[in-house]
Write a protein that holds these residues in place. Structure first.
Motif, PDB file in Angstrom:
ATOM      1  N   ILE A  98       6.512  -6.850  64.570  1.00 38.27           N
ATOM      2  CA  ILE A  98       6.971  -6.974  65.322  1.00 38.27           C
ATOM      3  C   ILE A  98       6.502  -6.208  66.784  1.00 38.27           C
ATOM      4  O   ILE A  98       6.239  -5.230  66.474  1.00 38.27           O
ATOM      5  N   ASP A 100       4.699 -10.995  68.545  1.00 38.94           N
ATOM      6  CA  ASP A 100       5.793 -10.690  66.941  1.00 38.94           C
ATOM      7  C   ASP A 100       3.980 -11.871  66.362  1.00 38.94           C
ATOM      8  O   ASP A 100       3.331 -12.630  67.672  1.00 38.94           O
ATOM      9  N   VAL A 138      11.614  -3.327  70.328  1.00 44.64           N
ATOM     10  CA  VAL A 138      12.130  -4.850  70.619  1.00 44.64           C
ATOM     11  C   VAL A 138      13.288  -3.829  71.803  1.00 44.64           C
ATOM     12  O   VAL A 138      13.366  -5.332  72.676  1.00 44.64           O
ATOM     13  N   ARG A 157      11.242  -4.043  75.676  1.00 47.05           N
ATOM     14  CA  ARG A 157       9.781  -5.493  76.190  1.00 47.05           C
ATOM     15  C   ARG A 157       9.639  -5.384  77.309  1.00 47.05           C
ATOM     16  O   ARG A 157      11.140  -5.947  77.490  1.00 47.05           O
TER      17      ARG A 157
END
Length: 347
Positions: free
Chosen positions: A43, A47, A314, A317
């Motif tokens: 991740i 990805d 995450v 981003r």
């Protein structure tokens, strides 16, 4: 009689069942850690799939995905090692001081290492990774001794509350000194501020090689201190009555924790609250026996820092949030909960 009782206790079905349950929980935690390592590699801004991961593990960097995995692998290893070191050192410090609020950050150890590194960079122009590590360990050790000396003053010696207050005051003072040292130096201010947040970005295996011997020594010393910490948990007088050399046991255990804190701070910057949160969570699984609590704390600390690193990638981003910020967001409310639960006056 005592020895015989302890020997018989290990034969009790209930005791064997408890150890079997702990062993299964430890294996489950190790499995979770393995899954998180895989997620950490997969991740990010881009990805990647299993084929890219397997190819990169084989040394290939021909595609963008394989190159991304190659960059993330040392970062993943660093996050796991740093989390394990901080979780283990937190458990050690709580055991040494018998203080539920003990943590490398709260007791000023991380900030002592940070101040030493900043002074080394600003005044002595240190630049090698090896110099960073030695300087950070020296600063962490000096900070630990200073906090313990201040917390031992007055009647009653080094009580948990006095150590917490001394550590908090020392952390604030050292943080102010860091700012004072950096302010006149615009040439290093940017890099120092980024490092002060605490993160695992930009890791390389070359940088890890310099810090691995110190982390390995810290892990070995800390894990071998489990029985000594069990003795100290009974109180100094009873531990001495059982043949434990109390001052030496504290010094050896503290040395292991200082190695872990100093080495981690040198390569990652000061990351707070991992050493506070993890041991408390692990006691729910392992109980208070340090022979189980210490390995649980190491594995859980690695899991926590990997989760923080993954979340940081995450949530923001295509940028990222450093793990030091994520752990502070998680740890600060936990710290308040611990204080309210323990009723600081009773510490």
């Amino acid at each position: 009689m005592i020895a015989g009782g302890a020997h018989d206790r290990h034969r009790l079905p209930g005791y064997r069942h408890l150890n079997r349950t702990r062993g299964l929980c430890l294996l489950a935690t190790a499995a979770v850690l393995a899954v998180l390592c895989g997620l950490s590699v997969a991740i990010g801004t881009r990805d990647v799939g299993l084929n890219d991961i397997l190819s990169a593990l084989g040394g290939r960097v021909e595609t963008i995905g394989e190159a991304a995995v190659a960059v993330r692998m040392p970062r993943t290893v660093l996050a796991a090692l740093a989390g394990a070191a901080l979780g283990l050192s937190g458990a050690i410090m709580q055991g040494i001081t018998r203080n539920p609020l003990a943590d490398p950050g709260i007791l000023g150890v991380n900030m002592g290492a940070s101040l030493a590194v900043v002074i080394g960079v600003a005044w002595f122009n240190i630049s090698s990774a090896n110099a960073y590590v030695w300087t950070a360990i020296g600063g962490a050790g000096c900070a630990a001794v200073f906090v313990y000396a201040i917390g031992s003053l007055g009647r009653g010696g080094a009580s948990p509350l006095k150590l917490s207050l001394a550590g908090a005051a020392t952390s604030i003072a050292f943080a102010s000194l860091v700012i004072a040292v950096v302010l006149p130096r615009n040439d290093i201010a940017g890099g120092i501020r980024s490092w002060q947040i605490g993160g695992v970005g930009g890791a390389t295996f070359e940088r890890l090689y310099d810090v691995l011997p110190f982390l390995a020594a810290g892990f070995v010393i800390s894990l071998l201190s489990a029985r000594k910490l069990n003795s100290l948990a009974l109180g100094d007088e009873l531990a001495a009555g059982l043949g434990e050399r109390v001052a030496l046991a504290r010094a050896i255990s503290a040395f292991g924790a200082i190695l872990l804190c100093g080495a981690t701070t040198a390569i990652c910057g000061p990351i707070g609250f991992v050493g506070l949160v993890v041991p408390h969570l692990c006691r729910l699984l392992a109980g208070v026996d340090h022979r189980w609590l210490l390995p649980f704390s190491a594995l859980a600390g690695a899991c926590l820092l990997l989760i923080a690193d993954i979340l940081g990638r995450v949530v923001a981003r295509p940028g990222e949030i450093d793990v030091g910020i994520i752990t502070a967001l998680v740890g600060a409310p936990f710290f308040i909960w611990i204080v309210r639960r323990q009723k600081v006056r009773e510490l």
